[in-house]
Design a protein around this motif. Structure first.
Motif, short mmCIF file in Angstrom:
data_model
loop_
_atom_site.label_atom_id
_atom_site.label_comp_id
_atom_site.label_asym_id
_atom_site.label_seq_id
_atom_site.Cartn_x
_atom_site.Cartn_y
_atom_site.Cartn_z
N ALA A 126 44.06 -1.57 1.35
CA ALA A 126 45.01 -2.55 0.81
C ALA A 126 46.44 -2.09 1.10
N VAL A 127 46.71 -0.83 0.81
CA VAL A 127 48.04 -0.31 1.09
C VAL A 127 48.31 -0.37 2.59
N GLY A 128 47.29 0.00 3.37
CA GLY A 128 47.45 0.00 4.82
C GLY A 128 47.85 -1.37 5.35
N LEU A 129 47.21 -2.40 4.84
CA LEU A 129 47.53 -3.75 5.31
C LEU A 129 48.96 -4.13 4.96
N GLY A 130 49.37 -3.78 3.74
CA GLY A 130 50.75 -4.07 3.35
C GLY A 130 51.74 -3.35 4.25
N ILE A 131 51.44 -2.08 4.52
CA ILE A 131 52.33 -1.29 5.37
C ILE A 131 52.36 -1.88 6.78
N THR A 132 51.19 -2.29 7.28
CA THR A 132 51.14 -2.90 8.62
C THR A 132 52.04 -4.12 8.69
N LEU A 133 51.90 -4.98 7.68
CA LEU A 133 52.70 -6.20 7.65
C LEU A 133 54.18 -5.87 7.70
N MET A 134 54.55 -4.89 6.87
CA MET A 134 55.95 -4.48 6.80
C MET A 134 56.40 -3.95 8.17
N ALA A 188 69.66 -10.85 9.64
CA ALA A 188 69.41 -10.34 8.29
C ALA A 188 69.19 -11.48 7.31
N GLN A 189 69.93 -12.59 7.54
CA GLN A 189 69.76 -13.73 6.64
C GLN A 189 68.36 -14.31 6.75
N VAL A 190 67.92 -14.47 8.00
CA VAL A 190 66.58 -14.99 8.22
C VAL A 190 65.56 -13.98 7.72
N ASN A 191 65.92 -12.71 8.01
CA ASN A 191 65.02 -11.62 7.72
C ASN A 191 64.79 -11.42 6.24
N MET A 192 65.74 -11.90 5.44
CA MET A 192 65.62 -11.74 4.00
C MET A 192 64.28 -12.29 3.52
N TYR A 193 63.91 -13.43 4.08
CA TYR A 193 62.65 -14.04 3.65
C TYR A 193 61.47 -13.20 4.12
N MET A 194 61.61 -12.66 5.35
CA MET A 194 60.55 -11.80 5.86
C MET A 194 60.44 -10.54 5.02
N ASN A 195 61.61 -9.96 4.71
CA ASN A 195 61.61 -8.76 3.87
C ASN A 195 61.01 -9.05 2.52
N ALA A 196 61.41 -10.20 1.97
CA ALA A 196 60.92 -10.54 0.64
C ALA A 196 59.41 -10.70 0.67
N SER A 197 58.90 -11.35 1.73
CA SER A 197 57.46 -11.57 1.72
C SER A 197 56.69 -10.29 2.00
N GLY A 223 57.80 -7.36 1.26
CA GLY A 223 57.99 -6.59 0.02
C GLY A 223 57.01 -7.01 -1.04
N LEU A 224 56.84 -8.31 -1.15
CA LEU A 224 55.91 -8.85 -2.15
C LEU A 224 54.48 -8.39 -1.83
N ALA A 225 54.15 -8.42 -0.54
CA ALA A 225 52.82 -7.96 -0.14
C ALA A 225 52.62 -6.50 -0.55
N LEU A 226 53.67 -5.70 -0.34
CA LEU A 226 53.56 -4.29 -0.71
C LEU A 226 53.38 -4.12 -2.21
N VAL A 227 54.13 -4.92 -2.98
CA VAL A 227 53.99 -4.83 -4.43
C VAL A 227 52.55 -5.12 -4.84
N VAL A 228 51.98 -6.16 -4.22
CA VAL A 228 50.60 -6.51 -4.55
C VAL A 228 49.66 -5.34 -4.19
N CYS A 229 49.91 -4.73 -3.02
CA CYS A 229 49.07 -3.60 -2.61
C CYS A 229 49.15 -2.47 -3.61
N PHE A 230 50.34 -2.19 -4.10
CA PHE A 230 50.45 -1.07 -5.03
C PHE A 230 49.93 -1.46 -6.41
N LEU A 231 49.99 -2.76 -6.72
CA LEU A 231 49.32 -3.19 -7.95
C LEU A 231 47.83 -2.91 -7.85
N PHE A 232 47.33 -3.04 -6.63
CA PHE A 232 45.92 -2.74 -6.38
C PHE A 232 45.64 -1.27 -6.71
N ILE A 233 46.51 -0.38 -6.26
CA ILE A 233 46.34 1.04 -6.61
C ILE A 233 46.43 1.22 -8.11
#
Ligand SMILES: Nc1ncnc2c1ncn2[C@@H]1O[C@H](COP(=O)(O)OP(=O)(O)OP(=O)(O)O)[C@@H](O)[C@H]1O
Ligand SMILES: [Mg+2]
Lengths: 409, 223
Positions: free
Chosen positions: A22-30, A280-289, A291-301
């Motif tokens: 789960a963490v790996g997938l989040g990190i990959t996405l990031m 960076a403006q466009v990227n904000m949404y990418m970062n946010a998403s 980031g959110l994926a990572l949060v979910v992954c760590f919630l998994f841990i």
């Protein structure tokens, strides 16, 4: 404690592996989204630097990624050319570019509409590998520039009239990526003479140039204006090549003052920064998403560690009877989570490298840059996320009353 | 007589669950000398485990005038200090599920030493050998019989040479043969190392080898 943590993880391999995955997938996405963004930006910015000019004149908008359309009238070009000091005009040439879109090499490409006569300024020291950097379009462009009378309105006459102008010059990377052969399903490299449909017209590839020039696909500016603007002499942006003795910074200020609020004049060297900022403006949404994926992954841990604490209540009681302190138990929890997340980061980096390779094969024109700093960021996220997600479960374990913990089954 | 290993005066304990209060221990006094082997017997629910947990510093009593363990005043200690005292002075054997399932028998026995930060030397294996489990040292608890697990637990309780061993029905889950084996080992180690032992059991036959038997009823000692 670390070896006990490891043994605990190995005791339930599947669960540990799933959490790490789960963490790996989040990190990959990031990694992939960030690597793609920085890689593509860096590549575009670098290509822009190849133009033999010092300044760029851009539409006065915050975001330079979406510079489509042609806001600048030809008047601006002539105005800039008229700027003089005591030794003569300050600009040696003003190089208009008209942006369009073309689908080539399996993705949308920015089409650089340039004056065929100015191609040398885009090529610089880069060579023409095959064909010519515009052929009949050179004469066609001159003809259009000179001509004032109305265009033929009969369709066939119009096609015949336009034919010499329908030329494309592409870079070698795009040539190698090539087009999809509809019969075999294979990619075949572009060749001179290949026809490419652009804005409803059949353009021909007449030249292949070394990779590294500003655009991957060039078309004659005059042709594009003819098609899109019925010949109106508008441009998307200008490069300005200054007289060698002119200070670019001072010249930029002078032109900015001259052109007022409708345009922004920047040093070519700051283009990369501008592009990054815009992105960076466009990227904000990418970062946010991501980031959110990572949060979910760590919630998994967190959930895993929490389950583990509940499951091992009795073991925690035993450890406490052996004299393990609260801090030790917290450390145990953190160690386990860190091991999971470090394995996860490893998986993530591995998958990102794989994704980079796969992208390289299926979308060869995309550049994914997995820089050292990006990889360090992944490790850092792994450490911080691992520690954070273990704190609460660890705290719960530490706070368990030893006698109560022992009496649980 | 030297300082008692356990010196308890006026220990009371009341469990609270919800609004309900359940007084379990009533004003107990207890002295156990160093090296003494004491057995506590009594009906189920009379408070034996509660007393053992208090003496083992696993939980604070609701009230106590004196609670000294190994010569230290345990009432004034914070959580970390109590953990330290357990780590260095006390060995526990419980009725069952004493072992950590993720690590081998050998690692379970070595655990007290590791927690103390001491070197794990040959004595782990020699203890395992003495309890007859040298061949099983590498096995995980799940691969051992209940009797074998209990002998591993005994080895673990003794490996750090604690001055006090607390055993809560260590044979309660074993058949008589295994029970006798475990008890024989405990007696053997006691004769050799002279630890203070406080053991809870229901089995009068097992109490026979003790220096002293304390009977408990409804949270009080019967004399
Ligand atoms: N954690 C607890 N919370 C509330 N009540 C408890 C708790 N532990 C024990 N009790 C109650 O305290 C009383 C004494 O329990 P304890 O475990 O000390 O008895 P025991 O003598 O060890 O019994 P057994 O021989 O069955 O092990 C029992 O009535 C029990 O229900
Ligand atoms: Mg009991």
């Amino acid at each position: 404690m670390v070896s006990l943590a490891w043994s605990n993880l190995m005791h339930n391999k599947l669960r540990s592996l799933l959490s790490a995955l789960a963490v790996g997938l989040g990190i990959t996405l990031m990694l992939v989204s960030k690597g793609l963004a920085t890689g593509s930006i860096a590549e575009v910015a670098q290509r822009m630097q190849s133009v033999d000019a010092e300044l760029v004149v851009l539409p006065a908008q915050d975001n330079i990624i979406f510079t489509n359309g042609a806001p600048f009238p030809d008047l601006i070009r002539r105005l800039i050319l008229k700027q003089k000091d005591e030794r003569g005009p300050i600009a040696e040439s003003v190089i208009p570019v008209f942006f369009g879109q073309v689908s080539m090499g399996g993705q949308q490409q920015r089409l650089f509409g340039v004056d065929p006569a100015q191609m040398p300024l885009f090529l610089g020291h880069r060579r023409v590998l095959a064909g010519k950097a515009f052929d009949r379009a050179r004469a066609f462009a001159r003809e259009i520039e000179a001509r004032g009378e109305p265009l033929p309105d009969d369709a066939d006459a119009w096609q015949a009239y336009m034919a010499p102008g329908l030329e494309l010059v592409i870079d070698d990377r795009l040539r190698r990526v090539g087009r999809l052969d509809p019969e075999t399903g294979q990619r075949v490299p572009y060749r001179l003479g290949d026809r490419v449909r652009v804005m409803g017209y059949d353009f021909r590839i007449v030249g292949i140039v070394e990779t590294g020039v500003a655009g991957r696909v060039f078309a004659p500016l005059q042709t594009m204006r003819e098609i899109v603007l019925a010949g109106e002499k508008k441009s998307s942006m200008f490069f300005v090549k200054l007289r060698p003795d002119i200070d670019p910074v001072a010249a930029a200020d002078r032109l900015a003052a001259l052109l007022g609020s409708g345009a922004r004049v920047e040093l070519k060297s700051t283009y990369g920064t501008l592009l990054r900022q815009s992105f960076a403006q466009v990227n904000m949404y990418m970062n946010a998403s991501s980031g959110l994926a990572l949060v979910v992954c760590f919630l998994f841990i967190l959930l895993t560690m929490y389950t583990v604490v509940i499951e091992r209540t009795r073991e925690i009681g035993i450890l406490k009877s052996l004299g393990v302190t609260r801090f030790n138990l917290l450390a145990l929890s953190v160690s386990e989570a860190l091991l999971i997340s470090m394995v996860g980061v490893g998986i993530g980096i591995g998958l990102a490298l794989l994704a980079k390779y796969v992208l390289h094969v299926v979308r060869p024109l995309l550049t994914v840059t997995l820089s050292g700093s990006l990889l360090s960021l992944a490790v850092l996220i792994g450490i911080v996320g691992g520690v954070l997600s273990a704190l609460y479960p660890g705290y719960r374990a530490a706070r368990l009353d030893p006698a109560t913990a022992l009496s649980s089954e | 007589m030297s300082d008692p290993m356990i010196h308890v005066r006026g220990v009371c304990h009341t469990y609270r669950h919800g609004g309900v209060q359940e007084p379990v221990l009533h004003d107990l006094d207890l002295d156990i000398a160093p090296g003494e082997f004491v057995v506590i017997m009594g009906p189920s629910g009379c408070g034996k485990t509660t007393l053992l947990n208090i003496v083992g510093l696993m939980m604070p009593p609701s009230r106590a005038e004196v609670l000294r363990v190994g010569g230290r005043d345990a009432l004034g200690l914070d959580d970390a200090a109590r953990a330290r005292l357990r780590r260095h002075a006390i060995g526990f054997v419980f009725q069952r599920f004493n072992l950590l399932p993720a690590i081998s028998a050998r690692e379970n026995v070595a655990l007290p030493l590791r927690i103390r930060g001491e070197r794990v030397d040959g004595q782990v294996d020699s203890l395992l050998e003495r309890v007859g489990l040298a061949r099983y040292a590498g096995k995980k608890p799940g691969q051992l019989s209940v009797g074998q697990q209990q002998r591993v637990a005994l080895a673990r309780a003794l490996v750090g040479r604690p001055s006090l061993v607390l055993a809560d029905e260590p044979t309660g889950n074993l058949d008589s043969e295994n029970a006798e084996a475990v008890l024989a080992l405990l007696g053997e180690f006691h004769r050799e190392w002279h630890q203070t032992i406080l053991m809870i059991t229901h089995n009068p036959a097992l109490a026979a080898g003790a220096d002293r038997v304390i009977r408990m009823q409804d949270g009080r000692f019967c004399d």
